[in-house]
Scaffold this motif. Sequence first.
Motif, PDB file in Angstrom:
ATOM      1  N   ILE A  32      54.482  10.305  47.016  1.00 44.30           N
ATOM      2  CA  ILE A  32      55.672  10.242  47.840  1.00 44.30           C
ATOM      3  C   ILE A  32      56.994  10.574  46.912  1.00 44.30           C
ATOM      4  CG2 ILE A  32      56.911   8.723  49.617  1.00 44.30           C
ATOM      5  CD1 ILE A  32      54.270  10.258  50.453  1.00 44.30           C
ATOM      6  N   ARG A  33      57.237   9.707  46.087  1.00 39.53           N
ATOM      7  CA  ARG A  33      58.498   9.688  45.304  1.00 39.53           C
ATOM      8  C   ARG A  33      58.431  11.355  44.622  1.00 39.53           C
ATOM      9  NH1 ARG A  33      58.590   7.217  39.572  1.00 39.53           N
ATOM     10  NH2 ARG A  33      57.312   9.207  38.967  1.00 39.53           N
ATOM     11  N   ASP A  34      57.476  11.885  44.239  1.00 41.26           N
ATOM     12  CA  ASP A  34      57.477  13.243  43.433  1.00 41.26           C
ATOM     13  C   ASP A  34      57.557  14.362  44.721  1.00 41.26           C
ATOM     14  OD1 ASP A  34      57.189  12.042  41.209  1.00 41.26           O
ATOM     15  OD2 ASP A  34      55.042  12.542  40.984  1.00 41.26           O
ATOM     16  N   PHE A  35      57.152  13.958  46.036  1.00 38.60           N
ATOM     17  CA  PHE A  35      57.504  15.092  46.944  1.00 38.60           C
ATOM     18  C   PHE A  35      58.841  14.931  47.378  1.00 38.60           C
ATOM     19  CE2 PHE A  35      57.271  15.691  51.571  1.00 38.60           C
ATOM     20  CZ  PHE A  35      56.531  16.932  51.675  1.00 38.60           C
ATOM     21  N   LYS A  36      59.589  13.772  47.821  1.00 39.85           N
ATOM     22  CA  LYS A  36      60.842  13.766  47.972  1.00 39.85           C
ATOM     23  C   LYS A  36      61.578  14.454  47.129  1.00 39.85           C
ATOM     24  CE  LYS A  36      60.425   9.465  50.742  1.00 39.85           C
ATOM     25  NZ  LYS A  36      61.001   8.230  50.965  1.00 39.85           N
ATOM     26  N   ALA A  37      61.349  14.048  45.550  1.00 40.82           N
ATOM     27  CA  ALA A  37      62.248  14.796  44.632  1.00 40.82           C
ATOM     28  C   ALA A  37      61.956  16.313  44.837  1.00 40.82           C
ATOM     29  CB  ALA A  37      61.757  14.205  43.257  1.00 40.82           C
ATOM     30  N   PHE A  38      60.766  16.888  44.924  1.00 43.45           N
ATOM     31  CA  PHE A  38      60.557  18.157  45.254  1.00 43.45           C
ATOM     32  C   PHE A  38      61.415  18.745  46.310  1.00 43.45           C
ATOM     33  CE2 PHE A  38      58.078  21.330  47.120  1.00 43.45           C
ATOM     34  CZ  PHE A  38      57.923  22.440  46.199  1.00 43.45           C
ATOM     35  N   GLY A  39      61.456  18.193  47.284  1.00 47.19           N
ATOM     36  CA  GLY A  39      62.118  18.625  48.637  1.00 47.19           C
ATOM     37  C   GLY A  39      63.643  18.646  48.109  1.00 47.19           C
ATOM     38  N   GLU A  40      64.086  17.556  47.656  1.00 48.33           N
ATOM     39  CA  GLU A  40      65.424  17.409  47.409  1.00 48.33           C
ATOM     40  C   GLU A  40      65.935  18.705  46.352  1.00 48.33           C
ATOM     41  OE1 GLU A  40      66.276  13.734  45.979  1.00 48.33           O
ATOM     42  OE2 GLU A  40      66.073  12.606  47.980  1.00 48.33           O
ATOM     43  N   ARG A  42      64.181  21.604  46.083  1.00 49.44           N
ATOM     44  CA  ARG A  42      64.533  22.855  46.819  1.00 49.44           C
ATOM     45  C   ARG A  42      65.845  22.991  47.682  1.00 49.44           C
ATOM     46  NH1 ARG A  42      59.137  24.404  50.033  1.00 49.44           N
ATOM     47  NH2 ARG A  42      60.423  26.155  50.011  1.00 49.44           N
ATOM     48  N   MET A  43      66.118  21.959  48.434  1.00 51.02           N
ATOM     49  CA  MET A  43      67.310  22.083  49.138  1.00 51.02           C
ATOM     50  C   MET A  43      68.688  22.428  48.247  1.00 51.02           C
ATOM     51  SD  MET A  43      67.975  22.295  52.084  1.00 51.02           S
ATOM     52  CE  MET A  43      66.307  21.562  52.970  1.00 51.02           C
ATOM     53  N   ARG A  46      68.501  26.049  47.468  1.00 50.30           N
ATOM     54  CA  ARG A  46      69.086  26.836  48.748  1.00 50.30           C
ATOM     55  C   ARG A  46      70.618  26.735  48.674  1.00 50.30           C
ATOM     56  NH1 ARG A  46      64.349  24.827  53.016  1.00 50.30           N
ATOM     57  NH2 ARG A  46      62.581  25.966  51.967  1.00 50.30           N
ATOM     58  N   LEU A  47      71.110  25.866  48.607  1.00 50.56           N
ATOM     59  CA  LEU A  47      72.577  25.497  48.701  1.00 50.56           C
ATOM     60  C   LEU A  47      73.281  26.059  47.568  1.00 50.56           C
ATOM     61  CD1 LEU A  47      75.182  24.162  49.701  1.00 50.56           C
ATOM     62  CD2 LEU A  47      74.435  22.020  48.292  1.00 50.56           C
ATOM     63  N   TYR A  48      72.715  26.122  46.205  1.00 50.71           N
ATOM     64  CA  TYR A  48      73.359  26.863  45.187  1.00 50.71           C
ATOM     65  C   TYR A  48      73.215  28.185  45.479  1.00 50.71           C
ATOM     66  CZ  TYR A  48      73.082  22.343  42.860  1.00 50.71           C
ATOM     67  OH  TYR A  48      73.426  21.287  42.313  1.00 50.71           O
TER      68      TYR A  48
END
Length: 458
Positions: A32-40, A42-43, A46-48
């Motif tokens: 879960i920790r790695d999944f959240k870090a992966f989602g953040e 990726r976002m 996209r912002l950059y």
Amino acid sequence: MPFNLQRKLLVLLGLVILIALSSSVLLRNFVIRDFKAFGEGRMLDRLYQVQAVLEGRYEQSGGWQRDQVANDLVWAWLSGIELRLYDVDNRLVMDTGQALASLSPVMQQRIAASSSRRPLPPESSEFQSYPLFLRGEEIGHLDLQLPHPIYEAFFIRSSNQFLIYSLLGLGLTAVILSFLAARRISRPLQELTAAAEGLANGAPGPRVRAEGNDEIGRLATAFNRMADSLEAQEQLRKQLVSNAAHELRTPLMIIRGELEGMIDGLLPTTPEALQSLHDEAARLATILDGVDELSRAQAAGLQLQRQEFILLPLLHGIISRFSRSAEEQQVTITLSGDQAVTAWIDPDRFTQIITNLISNALKAMPHGGRLEIHLSATPHARYIEVSDSGSGIPAELLPHVFERFAKGKDGGLGLGLAIVKELVAAHNGTIAASSSPGNGTCFRITLPATTGGLHEHD
């Protein structure tokens, strides 16, 4: 309540299960920790990308053009980001709602359909501001709002449910299997313990079940063999004591009767009467010597001094001791066999075996005959056959010739062949007898070729 083996196994397996389930929870937290870090991550990427596109659009147009940035804000919306674009004077250039409204109705419907499963940001959510630069000068800023992470929440909720179900299902299954395994392992050991305690208290009791070919199964088999051997030895001991008492009773009664007659004056104290008492006392001594010899033969397995001997010369030396007796009885003794056959034997005990067999054979041929000793070998065994042409052994006595105090028609104590059998068994060998009345008797000894499987006792 005693902390027996089954409870110890259950506690041990319970600890193993607890560690395994704890590792599952720990692994889930890492995922879960790695999944959240992966989602953040990726976002942020996209912002950059949105920042770079808008800064490039500003440079290309020489300023902010609403019709040109509208497509960029729609693309950002499709990427999951809601934007408000402000110029350097903090005036709103365009937001996501205006960009969507500038599209044709068909495009609005398509975009609405493609993003229908993605919820809009809550109204109360605050926008985050990111500045835009071109060649080191600020050209405006973005206020952005990220949508609620529905996929991340769905993944976390699903993983939590899966973890709970797996912990309950697998944990319960592991507990049941652990209980069955602990019971299966401890049950034969408990039976062994109860049987061993009964054996120690002098009550052999039932044999334990030997299931499987693992260590416990082999232990149960070995225990059963040990119990059978102890029970057989106890039976033999009782039989030996009973037989010895029976054999001793007759001469003792004779001695007692004659002594009482002399004391009462009914029998004269003559040299002949004293000689009779002496003969009975000698008979008692002979019986006791035979029992003592049998006991030593039973203990021979703990005292053998085994060496590798060439058998033929050793047999020839034993036979030479009976040459005079054989000549007087007109018995012809022949020895045949391979000159190179060897065996691991105790020479003294082996000599006692062959001596007893030859003595019995000569007693069976008081008026002449043939005594043949033949030696043969295979890669795994050695065979010695002692055959005579005497009167043979009656069929009803043949199955009992190796039993204690089994007497033939020639009398004797009936211990000689019992001693032979014990000494052969001490060499890890076997002996068998075959006979037919009037055609002689043959004793066949089988000895191992090597010490393999034997217990050496120096």
